[in-house]
Scaffold this active site. Structure first.
Site, PDB file in Angstrom:
ATOM      1  N   ARG A   1      45.890  39.718  42.629  1.00 43.37           N
ATOM      2  CA  ARG A   1      45.237  40.324  42.498  1.00 43.37           C
ATOM      3  C   ARG A   1      43.772  39.277  43.373  1.00 43.37           C
ATOM      4  NH1 ARG A   1      42.149  44.154  38.582  1.00 43.37           N
ATOM      5  NH2 ARG A   1      43.587  45.439  37.656  1.00 43.37           N
TER       6      ARG A   1
ATOM      7  N   GLU B   1      38.218  43.581  40.077  1.00 44.15           N
ATOM      8  CA  GLU B   1      37.877  42.433  38.947  1.00 44.15           C
ATOM      9  C   GLU B   1      39.472  41.693  39.129  1.00 44.15           C
ATOM     10  OE1 GLU B   1      38.521  44.472  34.934  1.00 44.15           O
ATOM     11  OE2 GLU B   1      39.683  42.223  34.604  1.00 44.15           O
TER      12      GLU B   1
ATOM     13  N   ARG C   1      52.214  44.788  30.972  1.00 46.14           N
ATOM     14  CA  ARG C   1      51.005  45.709  31.015  1.00 46.14           C
ATOM     15  C   ARG C   1      51.892  47.390  30.532  1.00 46.14           C
ATOM     16  NH1 ARG C   1      45.464  43.589  31.037  1.00 46.14           N
ATOM     17  NH2 ARG C   1      46.387  41.568  30.245  1.00 46.14           N
TER      18      ARG C   1
ATOM     19  N   GLU D   1      51.207  49.805  31.431  1.00 46.44           N
ATOM     20  CA  GLU D   1      49.544  51.153  31.620  1.00 46.44           C
ATOM     21  C   GLU D   1      51.084  52.182  32.938  1.00 46.44           C
ATOM     22  OE1 GLU D   1      47.672  48.019  33.808  1.00 46.44           O
ATOM     23  OE2 GLU D   1      46.921  48.008  31.931  1.00 46.44           O
TER      24      GLU D   1
ATOM     25  N   ARG E   1      45.666  48.417  42.383  1.00 44.02           N
ATOM     26  CA  ARG E   1      45.604  47.370  42.271  1.00 44.02           C
ATOM     27  C   ARG E   1      46.238  46.936  40.489  1.00 44.02           C
ATOM     28  NH1 ARG E   1      41.541  50.416  40.848  1.00 44.02           N
ATOM     29  NH2 ARG E   1      40.696  50.085  38.620  1.00 44.02           N
ATOM     30  N   HIS E   2      47.482  47.583  40.278  1.00 40.03           N
ATOM     31  CA  HIS E   2      47.629  47.235  38.820  1.00 40.03           C
ATOM     32  C   HIS E   2      49.111  47.228  39.853  1.00 40.03           C
ATOM     33  CE1 HIS E   2      43.985  49.757  37.329  1.00 40.03           C
ATOM     34  NE2 HIS E   2      44.132  48.586  36.610  1.00 40.03           N
TER      35      HIS E   2
ATOM     36  N   SER F   1      39.259  37.916  33.122  1.00 41.41           N
ATOM     37  CA  SER F   1      38.157  38.580  31.945  1.00 41.41           C
ATOM     38  C   SER F   1      38.268  37.371  31.388  1.00 41.41           C
ATOM     39  CB  SER F   1      38.537  39.386  31.192  1.00 41.41           C
ATOM     40  OG  SER F   1      38.738  40.350  32.068  1.00 41.41           O
TER      41      SER F   1
HETATM   42  P1  ATP Z   1      41.673  46.282  34.628  1.00 41.95           P
HETATM   43  O1  ATP Z   1      40.271  47.181  34.002  1.00 41.95           O
HETATM   44  O2  ATP Z   1      41.033  46.418  36.462  1.00 41.95           O
HETATM   45  O3  ATP Z   1      42.963  46.980  34.371  1.00 41.95           O
HETATM   46  P2  ATP Z   1      42.018  44.402  32.381  1.00 41.95           P
HETATM   47  O4  ATP Z   1      40.360  44.449  32.051  1.00 41.95           O
HETATM   48  O5  ATP Z   1      43.304  45.483  32.018  1.00 41.95           O
HETATM   49  O6  ATP Z   1      42.040  45.183  34.008  1.00 41.95           O
HETATM   50  P3  ATP Z   1      42.966  41.780  32.140  1.00 41.95           P
HETATM   51  O7  ATP Z   1      43.479  41.877  30.937  1.00 41.95           O
HETATM   52  O8  ATP Z   1      41.217  41.429  31.117  1.00 41.95           O
HETATM   53  O9  ATP Z   1      42.448  42.946  32.388  1.00 41.95           O
HETATM   54  O10 ATP Z   1      43.233  40.741  32.715  1.00 41.95           O
HETATM   55  C1  ATP Z   1      42.897  39.667  33.614  1.00 41.95           C
HETATM   56  C2  ATP Z   1      43.332  39.438  34.554  1.00 41.95           C
HETATM   57  O11 ATP Z   1      44.279  40.058  34.730  1.00 41.95           O
HETATM   58  C3  ATP Z   1      42.490  40.796  35.599  1.00 41.95           C
HETATM   59  O12 ATP Z   1      41.436  40.977  35.880  1.00 41.95           O
HETATM   60  C4  ATP Z   1      43.374  41.239  36.139  1.00 41.95           C
HETATM   61  O13 ATP Z   1      43.000  40.442  37.293  1.00 41.95           O
HETATM   62  C5  ATP Z   1      44.882  40.968  35.741  1.00 41.95           C
HETATM   63  N1  ATP Z   1      45.091  41.913  35.499  1.00 41.95           N
HETATM   64  C6  ATP Z   1      45.465  43.243  34.549  1.00 41.95           C
HETATM   65  N2  ATP Z   1      45.950  43.452  34.537  1.00 41.95           N
HETATM   66  C7  ATP Z   1      46.724  43.823  35.835  1.00 41.95           C
HETATM   67  C8  ATP Z   1      47.605  44.584  36.370  1.00 41.95           C
HETATM   68  N3  ATP Z   1      48.312  46.341  35.677  1.00 41.95           N
HETATM   69  N4  ATP Z   1      47.965  44.399  37.753  1.00 41.95           N
HETATM   70  C9  ATP Z   1      48.328  43.256  38.193  1.00 41.95           C
HETATM   71  N5  ATP Z   1      47.220  43.012  37.678  1.00 41.95           N
HETATM   72  C10 ATP Z   1      46.620  42.479  36.626  1.00 41.95           C
END
Ligand code: ATP
Length: 428
Positions: free
Chosen positions: A402, A351, A210, A212, A218-219, A354
Site C-alpha cells: 500500500r 489506509e 487474510r 477476505e 487495495r486488498h 493501524s
Molecule cells: P482495511 O480496512 O484497508 O481492509 P485493515 O483495517 O484490515 O485494512 P489492518 O489489519 O489494520 O488493516 O492492517 C494494517 C495494515 O496492513 C493496513 O493499514 C494495510 O496497509 C495493510 N493491509 C491490511 N489488509 C490488507 C490487505 N488485505 N491487502 C493489502 N494490505 C493490507
C-alpha cells in the site's frame, strides 16, 4: 574480458572494448547495416553491425528476448537516440527465446493486467514495471535503516499458528500433521510476547494472510506487513516512529532513484513531519459537515475518507478510534473507555497503517477477550507472557504494497506486488 553494464558505458573513453550481457529487445535490419536494441538491468544500448564486415552468427535468426553476450567497441560519439552505441564484434546467444512472445516487452501496446500477471517474468523485464520493485526495495531499506538506528531488532515469527490473532473468519486453514492450524493474519501476538521477553524494540517484515473475499484495488490475500512493537511506550511514541520510518523510506527512494523514477513518470515528494493528527470524533464532525451521516462506531467508507483526506496535503493520522472498531489488544483511552489509544495512518482515502498502545494488564486483557467473544484458553501461550511483568507497550503494522502504491501513484495494489495472491489468483 571485463564485463560492463549499459549504465557504466558513459564513463568510458571511446573505442574501449566492452562485453555486455542482457537481452536482445529488437532487431532492425537495413540494407547495409543491422541495429540490435540491447537491454540489461541498467538500460538500453544500440549494437551496430556493418553487414559487409560482419563474420559472426546470422543475426536475423536471433529471436527477440534471447539472452546474449555482446562484445564490441564503445563509440563515445555514437549518434544512436536510444542509448550508448557499440560497434558489435561478437554476439553469443546464451539462451534463445521462444517466439512469438506471449507478452511484448518493448512494444508500446499495453497488455491488460491479467495477461501481464500471467507472464509476470516478461512483464517485469519492462523498465517501468521493474523500477517499481527497485523503489520498493529502497523504501524498505530506508525503513529498516531508521528502525535499526532507533534500537529496533529485526525478528522473524511463525506464520503457521494455532490461534487466530484477532479471531474472526478471515483465516486460511492449514492442515499441520494431525492438527488444524492457520496462516497468520499478523505477527501481533508474537511481537507482544517478545516485548515481555525483554527485546525492548522489535520489528518484522513478513507475509500476512487474510482470507477476505473482497476483491478490490487495495486488498491482497497475502501482503507484506512491516510491524513494530516497542516497550515502555505509548501510541504517541509509536506514531513518532511511524512518521520517521515513512519519511526515511521515502527519502531513501528519492536520493537513490529520484532521477530514474522521474524518467519513468514518478515524482517523489519527501513528506514533512510531524503528520497532522485528527481524532475519530473530529473526523465524524468534519465528514458530517459535508452532508454524510455516520453512526457512532461506524467505520468510514472510502467516499467519506476522500472528503476527510481532501483537507490534508498527503499523510495524516486519525486517532482515538472507538473500542468497537479495534482489536482486543488495543488500550482503551483512560479518559473515556469507549475510545482507544489508537491511530491509523492515512494517505487521502487510503489506509496504510493501524497502530495503538496495547493492553498490558492481564486482567484487562481477559475482559477484552470476553468483550470480543474470544476464548481465553485459545490464547493461553500469549496470556502467560502478560503474567510476569509485561511492560506497557505500543506498535503498528504497515502494508508495504500500500505504501509503495501511494508513493508511486499506482492505480492497483497488484502493480506493487511481484506475484499477487487474490481471490482468483494463486499462480504464478
Ligand atoms: P482495511 O480496512 O484497508 O481492509 P485493515 O483495517 O484490515 O485494512 P489492518 O489489519 O489494520 O488493516 O492492517 C494494517 C495494515 O496492513 C493496513 O493499514 C494495510 O496497509 C495493510 N493491509 C491490511 N489488509 C490488507 C490487505 N488485505 N491487502 C493489502 N494490505 C493490507
Amino acid at each position: 574480458m571485463e564485463k560492463h553494464t549499459v549504465s557504466q558505458l558513459k564513463a568510458l573513453t571511446s573505442d574501449t572494448e566492452v562485453t555486455l550481457q542482457g537481452w536482445i529487445q529488437d532487431i532492425r535490419v537495413m540494407k547495409n547495416i543491422i541495429f540490435l536494441v540491447f537491454r540489461d538491468h541498467t538500460g538500453i544500448a544500440q549494437l551496430t553491425v556493418k553487414r559487409d564486415s560482419w563474420k559472426g552468427i546470422n543475426l536475423e535468426s536471433v529471436s527477440r528476448e534471447s539472452a546474449v553476450s555482446a562484445t564490441g567497441t564503445f563509440l563515445a560519439k555514437g549518434v544512436s537516440k536510444i542509448g550508448p552505441e557499440i560497434l558489435l564484434k561478437v554476439l553469443t546467444v546464451l539462451n534463445p527465446s521462444r517466439s512469438p512472445l506471449p507478452l511484448a516487452v518493448s512494444d508500446p501496446v499495453n497488455s491488460d493486467i491479467e495477461t501481464r500477471l500471467n507472464h509476470r517474468f516478461l512483464d517485469l523485464r519492462k523498465r517501468e514495471v521493474n523500477v517499481v520493485f527497485q523503489a520498493q526495495s529502497k523504501l524498505l531499506w530506508g525503513i529498516r535503516k531508521f528502525l535499526s538506528d532507533n534500537g529496533f531488532v529485526e525478528v522473524h515469527t511463525p506464520k503457521v499458528v494455532a490461534a487466530a490473532t484477532e479471531g474472526g473468519a478471515d483465516l486460511f486453514r492449514v492442515q499441520y500433521f494431525e492438527k488444524e492450524t492457520y496462516l497468520n493474519q499478523s505477527p501481533q501476538l508474537y511481537k507482544e510476547i517478545l516485548i515481555s521477553a525483554g527485546l525492548n524494540r522489535v520489528f518484522e517484515v513478513g507475509p500476512a494472510f487474510r482470507a477476505e473475499k473482497h476483491n478490490t484495488v487495495r486488498h491482497l490475500n497475502e501482503f507484506t506487513s512491516v510491524d513494530i512493537e516497542m516497550a515502555f511506550s505509548d501510541h504517541n511514541d509509536a506514531m513518532r516512529m511511524l512518521e520517521g520510518s515513512v519519511r526515511s523510506g521515502i527519502s531513501e527512494v528519492s536520493s537513490s532513484m529520484g532521477k530514474e523514477l522521474a524518467e519513468t513518470g514518478h515524482n517523489i515528494l519527501i513528506p514533512e513531519i510531524p503528520f497532522p493528527r485528527i481524532t475519530y470524533e473530529e473526523s465524524v464532525k468534519y465528514i458530517e459537515g459535508h452532508g454524510e451521516k455516520i453512526n457512532f462506531g461506524d467505520d468510514f467508507s472510502p467516499e467519506q475518507l476522500k472528503i476527510l483526506g481532501n483537507q490534508f496535503h498527503d499523510f495524516y493520522f486519525i486517532t482515538k478510534w472507538p473500542a468497537v472498531l479495534r482489536p482486543f489488544y488495543t488500550m482503551p483511552d483512560p479518559a473515556n473507555s469507549e475510545f482507544t489509544n489508537s491511530f491509523d495512518l492515512q494517505y487521502q482515502e487510503k489506509e496504510i497503517t493501524s497502530g495503538a498502545q496495547r493492553v498490558h494488564d492481564p486482567q484487562m486483557l481477559v475482559e477484552r477477550f470476553h468483550s470480543k467473544g474470544l476464548r481465553e484458553e485459545d490464547f493461553s501461550f500469549y496470556l502467560e507472557s502478560f503474567m510476569y511483568g509485561m511492560p506497557p507497550h505500543a506498535g503498528w503494522g504497515l502494508g508495504l504494497e500500500r505504501l509503495c502504491m501511494i508513493l508511486l501513484d499506482l492505480p492497483n495494489i497488484r502493480e506493487a506486488t511481484l506475484f499477487p495472491r487474490d481471490r482468483n489468483r494463486i499462480s504464478p
